[in-house]
Design an enzyme around this catalytic site. Structure first.
Site, PDB file in Angstrom:
ATOM      1  N   ARG A  29      20.887  93.132  67.889  1.00 25.94           N
ATOM      2  CA  ARG A  29      19.696  92.536  68.505  1.00 25.94           C
ATOM      3  C   ARG A  29      19.367  91.215  67.819  1.00 25.94           C
ATOM      4  O   ARG A  29      19.334  91.151  66.585  1.00 25.94           O
ATOM      5  CB  ARG A  29      18.504  93.496  68.420  1.00 25.94           C
ATOM      6  CG  ARG A  29      18.771  94.807  69.148  1.00 25.94           C
ATOM      7  CD  ARG A  29      17.583  95.745  69.145  1.00 25.94           C
ATOM      8  NE  ARG A  29      17.948  97.012  69.785  1.00 25.94           N
ATOM      9  CZ  ARG A  29      17.119  98.034  69.924  1.00 25.94           C
ATOM     10  NH1 ARG A  29      15.874  97.952  69.465  1.00 25.94           N
ATOM     11  NH2 ARG A  29      17.519  99.144  70.511  1.00 25.94           N
ATOM     12  N   ARG A  44      14.035  95.987  60.282  1.00 33.48           N
ATOM     13  CA  ARG A  44      14.298  95.232  61.516  1.00 33.48           C
ATOM     14  C   ARG A  44      15.488  94.297  61.268  1.00 33.48           C
ATOM     15  O   ARG A  44      15.343  93.248  60.649  1.00 33.48           O
ATOM     16  CB  ARG A  44      13.055  94.431  61.926  1.00 33.48           C
ATOM     17  CG  ARG A  44      13.144  93.825  63.337  1.00 33.48           C
ATOM     18  CD  ARG A  44      11.923  92.972  63.639  1.00 33.48           C
ATOM     19  NE  ARG A  44      10.697  93.739  63.625  1.00 33.48           N
ATOM     20  CZ  ARG A  44      10.202  94.381  64.693  1.00 33.48           C
ATOM     21  NH1 ARG A  44      10.845  94.328  65.847  1.00 33.48           N
ATOM     22  NH2 ARG A  44       9.069  95.058  64.603  1.00 33.48           N
ATOM     23  N   GLU A  83       8.086 103.673  63.561  1.00 37.93           N
ATOM     24  CA  GLU A  83       8.931 104.178  64.651  1.00 37.93           C
ATOM     25  C   GLU A  83      10.359 104.436  64.181  1.00 37.93           C
ATOM     26  O   GLU A  83      10.964 103.600  63.517  1.00 37.93           O
ATOM     27  CB  GLU A  83       8.960 103.167  65.801  1.00 37.93           C
ATOM     28  CG  GLU A  83       9.840 103.601  66.961  1.00 37.93           C
ATOM     29  CD  GLU A  83      10.204 102.454  67.901  1.00 37.93           C
ATOM     30  OE1 GLU A  83      11.251 102.555  68.562  1.00 37.93           O
ATOM     31  OE2 GLU A  83       9.451 101.460  67.953  1.00 37.93           O
ATOM     32  N   SER A 137      12.496 106.235  70.100  1.00 39.97           N
ATOM     33  CA  SER A 137      11.712 105.992  71.308  1.00 39.97           C
ATOM     34  C   SER A 137      12.409 106.720  72.447  1.00 39.97           C
ATOM     35  O   SER A 137      13.573 106.430  72.752  1.00 39.97           O
ATOM     36  CB  SER A 137      11.630 104.487  71.594  1.00 39.97           C
ATOM     37  OG  SER A 137      10.664 104.206  72.574  1.00 39.97           O
ATOM     38  N   ARG A 159      17.000 103.575  59.782  1.00 41.60           N
ATOM     39  CA  ARG A 159      15.608 103.946  59.481  1.00 41.60           C
ATOM     40  C   ARG A 159      15.520 105.366  58.933  1.00 41.60           C
ATOM     41  O   ARG A 159      14.646 105.684  58.133  1.00 41.60           O
ATOM     42  CB  ARG A 159      14.731 103.769  60.715  1.00 41.60           C
ATOM     43  CG  ARG A 159      14.540 102.308  61.086  1.00 41.60           C
ATOM     44  CD  ARG A 159      13.408 102.092  62.062  1.00 41.60           C
ATOM     45  NE  ARG A 159      13.260 100.663  62.371  1.00 41.60           N
ATOM     46  CZ  ARG A 159      12.233 100.139  63.033  1.00 41.60           C
ATOM     47  NH1 ARG A 159      11.262 100.929  63.471  1.00 41.60           N
ATOM     48  NH2 ARG A 159      12.169  98.846  63.260  1.00 41.60           N
TER      49      ARG A 159
END
Length: 425
Positions: free
Chosen positions: A264, A279, A351, A354, A392
């Site tokens: 990403r 991130r 988070e 999701s 994560r």
């Protein structure tokens, strides 16, 4: 992609539902396109009928040996107008598709209305955050002190927002992914798949990343072929397995688990989570995807979310489940649960998964259908979620399992994957 017929017949209601997502549906633009389409489509059909009728008449006149020059001239004129009408009609249909492609999915009725993450609602919590009797470190300080996280080397190799792991920490990262795949395939009934990490434009469009989110993607330009994209999530290649297919109802549900790296660009996120592994441009994830019959999608969404929660519980990581409000959901989602894991180094839940129900939104873009009867098809529903994000999860294990001596306890569930080791350090 929304149902075009639904927009044609109930656009005011659609506008109001999309407004809860802070999306302003341009009714005037849609109606202008639709009005011209109707006129052109009617005119095109009339011209086609007139041309066909004249062609038959010319054949009959020729058979009698009479002159057809006047009728031939009319056919030529019709052809020119028909070509122009068909060209413009194709443009209009392309514009309508572009309008639909930029319009988000409708939220389900039970999704809470809100404008931002501040309006999300916590549903439940599991586990109790640990009370430490020594100063808590975050994963960066823990990993660097052990000599197992090397961010300067990653920057030298690739730049910022990358990481380099060594030794037992790299092995723990691998063990997490293996553990997740084993649980999901052996206990939860998913089929493991290995997919390409590069996908074409049709695949990105099918799951909703294109055209809206191109800035968030890494695009590979090729001089002699169409561009390819590095996958931002395994959702893209796995869901596109059924693109263009008609699946027999008796073969549903299809349940896939896939471990891939994800890429990403994080456009627009500069200044956010710049420290550590939260991130990054590249990270690993185990993705869960279900392809189901429409009436089964609410149940499948709950099931898939519970499968992701099971991993957190087996790893003894405190977490909470959140339902996202209308203004915080992803573009393609009709309902989303976020799972947030407790990170002592941040003193916050963050988070880690999701899980979304897309209903027929992605299937309509992909033309993925199921056969409902002898001559009847309908669109499948798609559900996916992280089961879990590997990096994560590693961060959460490091911070929740940290020891006074700077080491890290390995949860019991992962010790068989770590040659029996109980700690790192």
């Amino acid at each position: 992609m929304l149902d075009l017929q639904l927009l044609r017949t109930n656009i005011a209601t659609i506008r109001d539902r999309l407004a809860t997502r802070t999306f302003d549906l341009d009714i005037a633009a849609f109606q202008a396109l639709e009005s011209e389409r109707k006129i052109l489509q009617t005119r095109t059909q009339d011209l086609q009928a007139r041309r066909n009728g004249l062609s038959k008449e010319i054949g009959r006149i020729k058979a009698r040996g009479n002159d057809t020059s006047v009728l031939m001239a009319e056919v030529t004129a019709i052809k020119d107008e028909l070509d122009a009408s068909e060209t413009r009609l194709a443009e209009l249909l392309g514009n309508l598709n572009a309008f639909l492609a930029s319009t988000p999915n409708l939220p389900q009725p039970d999704v809470p209305v809100g404008a931002s993450e501040a309006d999300n609602i916590e549903i439940r919590r599991w586990g109790k955050p640990r009370d430490f009797d020594f100063p808590v470190k975050d994963h960066v300080d823990l990993g660097e002190a052990l000599g197992l996280l090397d961010f300067p080397a990653a920057v030298k190799i690739a730049g910022t927002r990358f990481s380099l792991m060594k030794g037992p920490l790299a092995r723990l990262h691998r063990a997490i992914a293996q553990f997740m795949l084993d649980i999901h395939t052996i206990e939860h009934g998913y089929t493991e798949v290995y997919t390409p990490y590069l996908v074409n434009t049709d695949s990105m469009t099918g799951t909703g990343q294109l055209p809206k989110f191109e800035a968030d993607l890494f695009k590979i330009l090729r001089p002699d072929a169409e561009p390819l994209y590095l996958i931002p999530t395994a959702e893209v290649p796995v869901t596109n397995i059924v693109r263009g297919d008609i699946v027999a109802r008796e073969n549903l549900p299809l349940k896939f688990a896939c471990h891939t790296p994800c890429f990403r660009s994080e456009a627009g996120s500069y200044g956010k989570d710049t420290r550590g592994m939260i991130r990054q441009h590249q990270f690993d994830k185990v993705e869960l995807v279900q392809i189901v019959a429409p009436e089964k999608s609410p149940e499948a969404h709950e099931e898939l979310t519970r499968h992701a929660e099971t991993i957190l519980e087996r790893l003894e990581l405190p977490y909470r489940r959140i339902i996202l409000c209308t203004g915080d959901m992803g573009f393609s989602s009709s309902k989303t649960y976020d799972l947030e894991v407790w990170l002592p180094g941040q003193n916050a839940y963050r988070e880690i998964s999701s899980c979304s129900n897309y209903e027929a939104f992605q299937a309509r873009r992909m033309q993925a259908r199921l056969r409902s009867g002898k001559n009847r098809t309908e669109f499948v529903h798609t559900i996916n979620g992280s089961g879990l994000a590997v990096g994560r999860t590693l961060v959460a294990l490091m911070e929740n399992g940290q020891r006074r001596d700077g080491g890290i306890d390995i949860p019991e569930a992962l010790r068989p994957y770590m040659n029996g080791a109980e700690k790192i350090g």
